[in-house]
Design a protein around this motif. Structure first.
Motif, PDB file in Angstrom:
ATOM      1  N   ASN A   7       0.848  -1.184   0.000  1.00  0.00           N
ATOM      2  CA  ASN A   7       0.000   0.000   0.000  1.00  0.00           C
ATOM      3  C   ASN A   7       0.888   1.240   0.000  1.00  0.00           C
ATOM      4  OD1 ASN A   7       0.620   0.931   2.774  1.00  0.00           O
ATOM      5  ND2 ASN A   7      -0.462  -0.926   3.405  1.00  0.00           N
ATOM      6  N   ILE A   8       0.253   2.371  -0.073  1.00  0.00           N
ATOM      7  CA  ILE A   8       0.948   3.644   0.008  1.00  0.00           C
ATOM      8  C   ILE A   8       0.177   4.528   0.975  1.00  0.00           C
ATOM      9  CG2 ILE A   8      -0.274   4.672  -1.954  1.00  0.00           C
ATOM     10  CD1 ILE A   8       2.377   6.022  -2.715  1.00  0.00           C
ATOM     11  N   GLN A   9       0.857   5.256   1.830  1.00  0.00           N
ATOM     12  CA  GLN A   9       0.180   6.060   2.834  1.00  0.00           C
ATOM     13  C   GLN A   9      -0.206   7.421   2.278  1.00  0.00           C
ATOM     14  OE1 GLN A   9       2.859   5.790   6.359  1.00  0.00           O
ATOM     15  NE2 GLN A   9       1.105   4.799   7.326  1.00  0.00           N
ATOM     16  N   LEU A  10      -1.491   7.732   2.388  1.00  0.00           N
ATOM     17  CA  LEU A  10      -1.980   9.053   2.021  1.00  0.00           C
ATOM     18  C   LEU A  10      -1.959  10.003   3.210  1.00  0.00           C
ATOM     19  CD1 LEU A  10      -5.033   8.127  -0.248  1.00  0.00           C
ATOM     20  CD2 LEU A  10      -2.835   9.062  -0.980  1.00  0.00           C
ATOM     21  N   LEU A  11      -2.314   9.507   4.376  1.00  0.00           N
ATOM     22  CA  LEU A  11      -2.279  10.292   5.605  1.00  0.00           C
ATOM     23  C   LEU A  11      -1.484   9.529   6.651  1.00  0.00           C
ATOM     24  CD1 LEU A  11      -6.018  11.451   5.913  1.00  0.00           C
ATOM     25  CD2 LEU A  11      -4.096  12.732   4.937  1.00  0.00           C
ATOM     26  N   THR A  12      -0.588  10.210   7.343  1.00  0.00           N
ATOM     27  CA  THR A  12       0.228   9.591   8.379  1.00  0.00           C
ATOM     28  C   THR A  12       0.057  10.361   9.682  1.00  0.00           C
ATOM     29  OG1 THR A  12       1.870   8.940   6.716  1.00  0.00           O
ATOM     30  CG2 THR A  12       2.557   8.869   9.020  1.00  0.00           C
ATOM     31  N   ASP A  13      -0.466   9.685  10.703  1.00  0.00           N
ATOM     32  CA  ASP A  13      -0.676  10.303  12.021  1.00  0.00           C
ATOM     33  C   ASP A  13      -1.442  11.617  11.906  1.00  0.00           C
ATOM     34  OD1 ASP A  13       0.690   8.195  13.216  1.00  0.00           O
ATOM     35  OD2 ASP A  13       2.619   9.219  13.086  1.00  0.00           O
ATOM     36  N   GLN A  14      -2.501  11.593  11.123  1.00  0.00           N
ATOM     37  CA  GLN A  14      -3.322  12.780  10.945  1.00  0.00           C
ATOM     38  C   GLN A  14      -4.201  12.992  12.181  1.00  0.00           C
ATOM     39  OE1 GLN A  14      -3.533  15.117   8.387  1.00  0.00           O
ATOM     40  NE2 GLN A  14      -4.863  16.162   9.850  1.00  0.00           N
ATOM     41  N   ALA A  15      -4.039  14.120  12.862  1.00  0.00           N
ATOM     42  CA  ALA A  15      -4.825  14.417  14.065  1.00  0.00           C
ATOM     43  C   ALA A  15      -6.258  14.746  13.689  1.00  0.00           C
ATOM     44  CB  ALA A  15      -4.204  15.579  14.825  1.00  0.00           C
ATOM     45  N   LEU A  16      -7.214  14.081  14.367  1.00  0.00           N
ATOM     46  CA  LEU A  16      -8.634  14.328  14.159  1.00  0.00           C
ATOM     47  C   LEU A  16      -9.336  14.366  15.512  1.00  0.00           C
ATOM     48  CD1 LEU A  16      -9.505  11.882  11.215  1.00  0.00           C
ATOM     49  CD2 LEU A  16      -9.265  14.380  11.073  1.00  0.00           C
ATOM     50  N   GLU A  17     -10.394  15.124  15.585  1.00  0.00           N
ATOM     51  CA  GLU A  17     -11.206  15.135  16.789  1.00  0.00           C
ATOM     52  C   GLU A  17     -11.763  13.736  17.023  1.00  0.00           C
ATOM     53  OE1 GLU A  17     -15.317  17.224  18.490  1.00  0.00           O
ATOM     54  OE2 GLU A  17     -14.409  17.880  16.599  1.00  0.00           O
ATOM     55  N   ALA A  18     -11.719  13.269  18.254  1.00  0.00           N
ATOM     56  CA  ALA A  18     -12.257  11.950  18.571  1.00  0.00           C
ATOM     57  C   ALA A  18     -13.737  11.895  18.212  1.00  0.00           C
ATOM     58  CB  ALA A  18     -12.057  11.643  20.057  1.00  0.00           C
ATOM     59  N   GLY A  19     -14.132  10.764  17.611  1.00  0.00           N
ATOM     60  CA  GLY A  19     -15.522  10.616  17.196  1.00  0.00           C
ATOM     61  C   GLY A  19     -15.626   9.672  16.022  1.00  0.00           C
ATOM     62  N   THR A  20     -16.800   9.677  15.399  1.00  0.00           N
ATOM     63  CA  THR A  20     -17.073   8.786  14.280  1.00  0.00           C
ATOM     64  C   THR A  20     -17.174   9.570  12.985  1.00  0.00           C
ATOM     65  OG1 THR A  20     -18.274   7.268  15.727  1.00  0.00           O
ATOM     66  CG2 THR A  20     -18.652   7.039  13.368  1.00  0.00           C
ATOM     67  N   TYR A  21     -16.540   9.051  11.946  1.00  0.00           N
ATOM     68  CA  TYR A  21     -16.545   9.661  10.622  1.00  0.00           C
ATOM     69  C   TYR A  21     -17.173   8.665   9.649  1.00  0.00           C
ATOM     70  CZ  TYR A  21     -13.415  12.948  12.882  1.00  0.00           C
ATOM     71  OH  TYR A  21     -12.898  13.881  13.738  1.00  0.00           O
ATOM     72  N   SER A  22     -17.877   9.176   8.635  1.00  0.00           N
ATOM     73  CA  SER A  22     -18.703   8.300   7.812  1.00  0.00           C
ATOM     74  C   SER A  22     -18.339   8.276   6.333  1.00  0.00           C
ATOM     75  CB  SER A  22     -20.178   8.700   7.942  1.00  0.00           C
ATOM     76  OG  SER A  22     -20.370  10.049   7.529  1.00  0.00           O
ATOM     77  N   GLU A  23     -17.440   9.138   5.884  1.00  0.00           N
ATOM     78  CA  GLU A  23     -17.112   9.166   4.455  1.00  0.00           C
ATOM     79  C   GLU A  23     -15.756   9.800   4.238  1.00  0.00           C
ATOM     80  OE1 GLU A  23     -18.830  11.281   0.385  1.00  0.00           O
ATOM     81  OE2 GLU A  23     -20.263  10.654   1.946  1.00  0.00           O
ATOM     82  N   ILE A  24     -15.047   9.279   3.229  1.00  0.00           N
ATOM     83  CA  ILE A  24     -13.773   9.842   2.795  1.00  0.00           C
ATOM     84  C   ILE A  24     -13.886  10.199   1.321  1.00  0.00           C
ATOM     85  CG2 ILE A  24     -11.365   9.280   2.261  1.00  0.00           C
ATOM     86  CD1 ILE A  24     -11.268   7.645   4.801  1.00  0.00           C
ATOM     87  N   ARG A  25     -13.307  11.326   0.957  1.00  0.00           N
ATOM     88  CA  ARG A  25     -13.248  11.700  -0.450  1.00  0.00           C
ATOM     89  C   ARG A  25     -11.795  11.958  -0.835  1.00  0.00           C
ATOM     90  NH1 ARG A  25     -18.583  15.595  -1.519  1.00  0.00           N
ATOM     91  NH2 ARG A  25     -20.129  14.050  -0.779  1.00  0.00           N
ATOM     92  N   LEU A  26     -11.358  11.313  -1.906  1.00  0.00           N
ATOM     93  CA  LEU A  26     -10.009  11.481  -2.430  1.00  0.00           C
ATOM     94  C   LEU A  26     -10.079  12.462  -3.599  1.00  0.00           C
ATOM     95  CD1 LEU A  26      -8.962   7.709  -2.544  1.00  0.00           C
ATOM     96  CD2 LEU A  26      -8.767   9.304  -0.625  1.00  0.00           C
ATOM     97  N   HIS A  27      -9.367  13.572  -3.484  1.00  0.00           N
ATOM     98  CA  HIS A  27      -9.395  14.591  -4.528  1.00  0.00           C
ATOM     99  C   HIS A  27      -8.248  14.362  -5.512  1.00  0.00           C
ATOM    100  CE1 HIS A  27     -12.536  16.859  -2.470  1.00  0.00           C
ATOM    101  NE2 HIS A  27     -11.870  16.626  -1.347  1.00  0.00           N
ATOM    102  N   VAL A  28      -8.578  14.445  -6.808  1.00  0.00           N
ATOM    103  CA  VAL A  28      -7.586  14.141  -7.845  1.00  0.00           C
ATOM    104  C   VAL A  28      -7.642  15.182  -8.950  1.00  0.00           C
ATOM    105  CG1 VAL A  28      -7.746  11.653  -7.380  1.00  0.00           C
ATOM    106  CG2 VAL A  28      -9.184  12.665  -9.151  1.00  0.00           C
ATOM    107  N   ASN A  29      -6.549  15.261  -9.716  1.00  0.00           N
ATOM    108  CA  ASN A  29      -6.530  16.016 -10.964  1.00  0.00           C
ATOM    109  C   ASN A  29      -6.710  15.020 -12.100  1.00  0.00           C
ATOM    110  OD1 ASN A  29      -6.092  18.633  -9.937  1.00  0.00           O
ATOM    111  ND2 ASN A  29      -3.885  18.295  -9.787  1.00  0.00           N
ATOM    112  N   ALA A  30      -7.858  15.071 -12.766  1.00  0.00           N
ATOM    113  CA  ALA A  30      -8.112  14.094 -13.824  1.00  0.00           C
ATOM    114  C   ALA A  30      -9.207  14.582 -14.757  1.00  0.00           C
ATOM    115  CB  ALA A  30      -8.489  12.742 -13.227  1.00  0.00           C
TER     116      ALA A  30
END
Length: 312
Positions: A90-113
């Protein structure tokens, strides 16, 4: 060339650092590690996609409340050849990214295409590079949903599986479009499959199977289905589809035909082999493939299960 290309798996570990904020208050934040993996394609030498950032949606149980998104933009766009991300690589997109504790429901990957004459995202074939058009990739991003729980003072890791085999479409005008099929899994709940295919399946033409050509090193793939004893079928966009695929490659050091599939949740699977994966046409959803030999395997989180596919 089929209207939709067939894919498979071999990878080199790389590192991408995510840039962006979050609270530094350790009592109310945790960290997220986000990886990207893929299953490659026979006909292509490379599939390059340029990523510009990641957005993460905070879950909100109040339907009247506005959506809350955390937007993380990379300092510089990151170009990744998806075909190098195979098996457990694999390849890491985010490494030790600080986030507020809680639940998250969706990720969006932004690209140039977009097809604008700039080769930021493109597929490399025998006849050269072809730009990739990814609808909404530059605007709303490539969407993948799933529950991500970030606990205070803890780190959690997830992997986005970018299933290229099901994603690349050749348009009638010859343009290439990427309609991403993405899956999200929590790393601590997944394992891998590593296996071999008996050479007789690739080099012999027996009464009950016929390989597509005389070259035993082309168009060999395994299809992986959820559950034991599953009858293998082609990719059609339905519930019977394989959940993953992997290319079978010859390893000169071990003198064996090997494959690897990664980031599978704990459970039972059926692994089936085909020696003419180039016949797959995912747009028509027909029965183009002939599968030769199937084996059951159980995946355990944090471990690699092994399987050997033998002649029927």
């Amino acid at each position: 060339m089929k209207h939709k290309l067939a894919l498979g798996i071999v990878a080199l570990p790389l590192l991408l650092a995510g840039c962006g904020g979050g609270s530094s208050d350790s009592s109310s934040t945790g960290t997220l590690n986000l990886n990207l993996t893929d299953a490659p394609i026979d006909e292509a030498q490379a599939v390059w996609v340029e990523f510009t950032g990641v957005s993460i949606k905070k879950q909100n149980d109040d339907p009247e409340a506005p959506e809350e998104w955390i937007d993380i933009t990379f300092d510089q766009p990151k170009s990744i050849d998806l075909l190098t991300l195979q098996g457990s690589q694999n390849i890491q997109l985010l490494t030790d990214q600080a986030l507020e504790a809680g639940t998250y429901s969706e990720i969006r990957l932004h690209v140039n295409a977009v097809q604008d004459g700039i080769e930021d995202s493109y597929i490399t074939l025998d006849d050269g590079n072809h730009e990739l058009d990814i609808p909404s990739g530059s605007q709303t991003g490539l969407k993948v949903k799933g529950e991500i729980v970030v606990a205070a003072d803890q780190a959690v890791g997830f992997t986005v599986d970018f299933d290229v085999r099901k994603s690349i479409v050749v348009q009638g005008n010859g343009d290439y479009k990427l309609k991403p099929v993405l899956h999200l899994t929590q790393d601590s709940l997944t394992g891998h499959i590593a296996g071999t295919v008996e050479s007789q399946l690739l080099t012999s033409l027996a009464n009950n199977w016929t390989c597509s050509d005389e070259d035993p090193n082309t168009y060999n793939a395994v299809y992986i289905y959820s559950g034991a004893g599953v009858t293998p079928v082609d990719i059609s966009g339905g519930v019977t589809d394989p959940i993953s695929t992997a290319l079978v490659n010859y390893n000169a050091d071990t003198t064996a035909y090997e494959f690897e599939a990664g980031y599978l949740t704990t459970g039972d699977y059926t692994v089936s082999f085909t020696c003419h994966a180039d016949a797959e046409n995912t747009e028509t959803g027909g029965e183009d493939l002939h599968f030769i030999g199937s084996q059951n395997v159980t995946v355990t989180a944090g471990a690699t299960a092994t399987v050997n596919i033998v002649a029927p």
